[in-house]
Scaffold this motif. Structure first.
Motif, mmCIF file in Angstrom:
data_model
loop_
_atom_site.group_PDB
_atom_site.id
_atom_site.type_symbol
_atom_site.label_atom_id
_atom_site.label_comp_id
_atom_site.label_asym_id
_atom_site.label_seq_id
_atom_site.Cartn_x
_atom_site.Cartn_y
_atom_site.Cartn_z
ATOM 1 N N ARG A 273 0.843 -1.197 0.000
ATOM 2 C CA ARG A 273 0.000 0.000 0.000
ATOM 3 C C ARG A 273 0.873 1.239 0.000
ATOM 4 N N ARG A 274 0.407 2.290 -0.613
ATOM 5 C CA ARG A 274 1.176 3.527 -0.734
ATOM 6 C C ARG A 274 0.818 4.559 0.332
ATOM 7 N N THR A 275 0.039 4.219 1.317
ATOM 8 C CA THR A 275 -0.467 5.182 2.296
ATOM 9 C C THR A 275 0.612 6.132 2.798
ATOM 10 N N ALA A 276 1.712 5.621 3.331
ATOM 11 C CA ALA A 276 2.768 6.474 3.858
ATOM 12 C C ALA A 276 3.789 6.856 2.789
ATOM 13 N N SER B 242 4.153 10.390 -1.714
ATOM 14 C CA SER B 242 5.036 11.284 -2.463
ATOM 15 C C SER B 242 6.283 10.578 -2.992
ATOM 16 N N TYR B 243 6.402 9.288 -2.780
ATOM 17 C CA TYR B 243 7.566 8.523 -3.225
ATOM 18 C C TYR B 243 7.414 8.158 -4.694
ATOM 19 N N ASP B 244 8.401 8.514 -5.515
ATOM 20 C CA ASP B 244 8.364 8.176 -6.937
ATOM 21 C C ASP B 244 9.004 6.804 -7.148
ATOM 22 N N GLY B 245 8.450 6.040 -8.037
ATOM 23 C CA GLY B 245 9.003 4.723 -8.339
ATOM 24 C C GLY B 245 8.237 3.611 -7.646
ATOM 25 N N SER B 246 8.736 2.388 -7.822
ATOM 26 C CA SER B 246 8.065 1.249 -7.198
ATOM 27 C C SER B 246 8.369 1.222 -5.706
ATOM 28 N N LEU B 247 7.477 0.620 -4.949
ATOM 29 C CA LEU B 247 7.637 0.577 -3.500
ATOM 30 C C LEU B 247 8.848 -0.268 -3.116
ATOM 31 N N PRO B 248 9.583 0.149 -2.079
ATOM 32 C CA PRO B 248 10.794 -0.579 -1.685
ATOM 33 C C PRO B 248 10.472 -1.864 -0.905
#
Length: 64
Positions: free
Chosen positions: A26-29, A32-38
């Motif tokens: 999930r991208r909740t936090a 504003s992060y660009d790219g795929s989730l770490p």
């Protein structure tokens, strides 16, 4: 895994899993992060005791 006999808790067992990789889903936090989730590495510790001094039951505890 390690097992120790203690005065207060009787038998205490500890297990550790190190460098577990958790893939964020999930991208909740991370809005504003660009790219795929770490992928985030972490450690899980499981400590189980045979008896609590207070007479209560074992409950899971989450820490950050």
């Amino acid at each position: 895994m390690t097992v120790t006999d203690t005065r207060l808790y009787r038998k205490a067992t500890a297990q550790v899993w190190d460098r577990l990789d958790s893939r964020l889903v999930r991208r909740t936090a991370w809005l504003s992060y660009d790219g795929s989730l770490p992928v985030i590495a972490g450690t899980v510790i499981c400590l189980v005791v045979q008896k609590l001094p207070s007479g209560g039951g074992n409950k899971p505890v989450e820490a950050s």
